[in-house]
Design a protein around this motif. Structure first.
Motif, mmCIF file in Angstrom:
data_model
loop_
_atom_site.group_PDB
_atom_site.id
_atom_site.type_symbol
_atom_site.label_atom_id
_atom_site.label_comp_id
_atom_site.label_asym_id
_atom_site.label_seq_id
_atom_site.Cartn_x
_atom_site.Cartn_y
_atom_site.Cartn_z
ATOM 1 N N MET A 49 -6.520 -7.175 12.611
ATOM 2 C CA MET A 49 -6.117 -8.140 11.616
ATOM 3 C C MET A 49 -4.733 -7.749 11.107
ATOM 4 S SD MET A 49 -7.800 -8.347 7.794
ATOM 5 C CE MET A 49 -8.400 -6.692 7.928
ATOM 6 N N PRO A 50 -3.739 -8.617 11.292
ATOM 7 C CA PRO A 50 -2.406 -8.315 10.771
ATOM 8 C C PRO A 50 -2.396 -8.336 9.243
ATOM 9 C CG PRO A 50 -2.310 -10.044 12.442
ATOM 10 C CD PRO A 50 -3.742 -9.825 12.098
ATOM 11 N N GLN A 51 -1.810 -7.306 8.664
ATOM 12 C CA GLN A 51 -1.658 -7.242 7.219
ATOM 13 C C GLN A 51 -0.516 -6.313 6.870
ATOM 14 O OE1 GLN A 51 -5.230 -5.803 5.398
ATOM 15 N NE2 GLN A 51 -5.210 -3.859 6.471
ATOM 16 N N LYS A 52 -0.020 -6.455 5.652
ATOM 17 C CA LYS A 52 1.027 -5.582 5.156
ATOM 18 C C LYS A 52 0.999 -5.583 3.643
ATOM 19 C CE LYS A 52 5.417 -7.127 5.315
ATOM 20 N NZ LYS A 52 6.656 -7.576 5.905
ATOM 21 N N THR A 53 1.599 -4.573 3.049
ATOM 22 C CA THR A 53 1.717 -4.484 1.605
ATOM 23 C C THR A 53 3.104 -4.964 1.212
ATOM 24 O OG1 THR A 53 0.192 -2.620 1.541
ATOM 25 C CG2 THR A 53 1.622 -2.921 -0.380
ATOM 26 N N VAL A 54 3.166 -5.809 0.187
ATOM 27 C CA VAL A 54 4.437 -6.335 -0.301
ATOM 28 C C VAL A 54 4.553 -5.953 -1.776
ATOM 29 C CG1 VAL A 54 5.811 -8.415 -0.709
ATOM 30 C CG2 VAL A 54 4.337 -8.268 1.316
ATOM 31 N N ASN A 55 5.643 -5.273 -2.133
ATOM 32 C CA ASN A 55 5.873 -4.888 -3.520
ATOM 33 C C ASN A 55 6.499 -6.035 -4.292
ATOM 34 O OD1 ASN A 55 4.916 -2.207 -3.285
ATOM 35 N ND2 ASN A 55 6.811 -1.640 -2.272
ATOM 36 N N LEU A 56 6.001 -6.260 -5.502
ATOM 37 C CA LEU A 56 6.524 -7.306 -6.387
ATOM 38 C C LEU A 56 6.924 -6.670 -7.723
ATOM 39 C CD1 LEU A 56 3.893 -10.112 -5.671
ATOM 40 C CD2 LEU A 56 6.186 -9.896 -4.713
ATOM 41 N N ASP A 57 7.723 -5.623 -7.651
ATOM 42 C CA ASP A 57 8.131 -4.889 -8.846
ATOM 43 C C ASP A 57 8.905 -5.747 -9.836
ATOM 44 O OD1 ASP A 57 6.964 -2.474 -8.093
ATOM 45 O OD2 ASP A 57 8.726 -1.866 -6.946
ATOM 46 N N GLN A 58 9.527 -6.841 -9.377
ATOM 47 C CA GLN A 58 10.281 -7.699 -10.284
ATOM 48 C C GLN A 58 9.366 -8.414 -11.272
ATOM 49 O OE1 GLN A 58 9.707 -8.431 -7.070
ATOM 50 N NE2 GLN A 58 9.580 -10.628 -6.729
ATOM 51 N N ILE A 59 8.093 -8.516 -10.978
ATOM 52 C CA ILE A 59 7.120 -9.163 -11.848
ATOM 53 C C ILE A 59 6.513 -8.149 -12.821
ATOM 54 C CG2 ILE A 59 4.958 -10.489 -11.925
ATOM 55 C CD1 ILE A 59 7.412 -11.875 -10.669
ATOM 56 N N GLN A 60 6.070 -7.047 -12.240
ATOM 57 C CA GLN A 60 5.436 -6.006 -13.036
ATOM 58 C C GLN A 60 5.607 -4.706 -12.267
ATOM 59 O OE1 GLN A 60 1.476 -6.991 -14.420
ATOM 60 N NE2 GLN A 60 0.835 -4.878 -14.240
ATOM 61 N N PRO A 61 6.007 -3.629 -12.948
ATOM 62 C CA PRO A 61 6.176 -2.355 -12.240
ATOM 63 C C PRO A 61 4.902 -1.963 -11.497
ATOM 64 C CG PRO A 61 7.016 -2.206 -14.483
ATOM 65 C CD PRO A 61 6.328 -3.529 -14.363
ATOM 66 N N ASN A 62 5.087 -1.478 -10.308
ATOM 67 C CA ASN A 62 3.993 -1.018 -9.448
ATOM 68 C C ASN A 62 3.036 -2.129 -9.012
ATOM 69 O OD1 ASN A 62 4.902 1.710 -9.658
ATOM 70 N ND2 ASN A 62 3.971 1.773 -11.693
ATOM 71 N N LEU A 63 3.461 -3.375 -9.091
ATOM 72 C CA LEU A 63 2.615 -4.478 -8.626
ATOM 73 C C LEU A 63 2.897 -4.721 -7.144
ATOM 74 C CD1 LEU A 63 0.584 -6.771 -9.183
ATOM 75 C CD2 LEU A 63 2.536 -8.218 -9.756
ATOM 76 N N SER A 64 1.845 -4.683 -6.373
ATOM 77 C CA SER A 64 1.982 -5.001 -4.952
ATOM 78 C C SER A 64 0.799 -5.877 -4.550
ATOM 79 C CB SER A 64 2.038 -3.739 -4.095
ATOM 80 O OG SER A 64 0.831 -3.010 -4.202
ATOM 81 N N ILE A 65 0.987 -6.585 -3.469
ATOM 82 C CA ILE A 65 -0.066 -7.436 -2.941
ATOM 83 C C ILE A 65 -0.396 -6.986 -1.525
ATOM 84 C CG2 ILE A 65 0.577 -9.450 -4.320
ATOM 85 C CD1 ILE A 65 1.835 -10.574 -1.668
#
Length: 191
Positions: free
Chosen positions: A1-17
């Motif tokens: 299953m293809p997957q990856k982690t994407v960081n969204l630090d611009q929204i909230q520090p240490n937030l990733s999906i």
């Protein structure tokens, strides 16, 4: 299953999906139809009979398999809430419906997220412009930490997901994990 982690630090520090997808754009699959329609790079031959279009036919023929595959790729995860971003297109709907069919225990809040009439999706907008077009219309928010699943048709820059997460965080959602499921990953933001 293809997957990856994407960081969204611009929204909230240490937030990733956690991003779960079926294919990458330009991998030569029928899923490329999703981006071609969104970007306007592929014209529908007949709006009255779009099924006459071979590209659309190929995508539609593969749709039952694609929706089932995406849903099955999520079976190992726990989710409390599921949502589909507001859109004028319904491309993500069959994927959301298949996930809900397999996982009826997940509460859907898609109807709680609204986009200002006349505004466009994340394409061509800045994060601030798109975020400003979103509102939350339900009277309550879930208690405690939640594991959220966002189902969209494509993932490109992350602007749509970031905007929704910013909205939910501002509505006092306590996120204990975010997964985005989409059939198509676009890694080239110029597409």
């Amino acid at each position: 299953m293809p997957q990856k982690t994407v960081n969204l630090d611009q929204i909230q520090p240490n937030l990733s999906i956690n991003l779960v997808y079926l294919a990458k754009y330009k991998d030569g699959t029928s899923l490329n139809y999703l981006q071609s329609i969104r970007s306007g790079t592929y014209e529908i031959v007949s709006k009255e009979n779009p099924e006459d279009n071979l590209f659309a036919q190929s995508y539609n023929n593969n749709l039952p398999h694609a929706t089932k595959s995406l849903a099955q790729n999520l079976e190992e995860y726990k989710f409390d809430i599921i949502l589909r971003p507001p859109s004028s297109r319904e491309d993500a709907k069959p994927y959301l419906e298949k996930i809900k069919e397999i996982r009826p225990d997940i509460k859907e809040i898609s109807d709680c997220i609204n986009r200002t009439k006349g505004s466009k999706s994340g394409v061509g907008n800045t994060f601030k412009q798109y975020r400003k077009s979103l509102s939350y219309s339900c009277e309550s928010t879930p208690n405690g930490s939640i594991k959220l699943l966002i189902v969209d048709d494509v993932f490109n820059s992350g602007r749509t997901v970031s905007s929704i997460l910013d909205l939910l965080i501002n509505e006092s959602f306590s996120l204990d994990g975010v997964t985005v499921a989409c059939p198509l990953l676009i890694e080239d933001s110029s597409v």
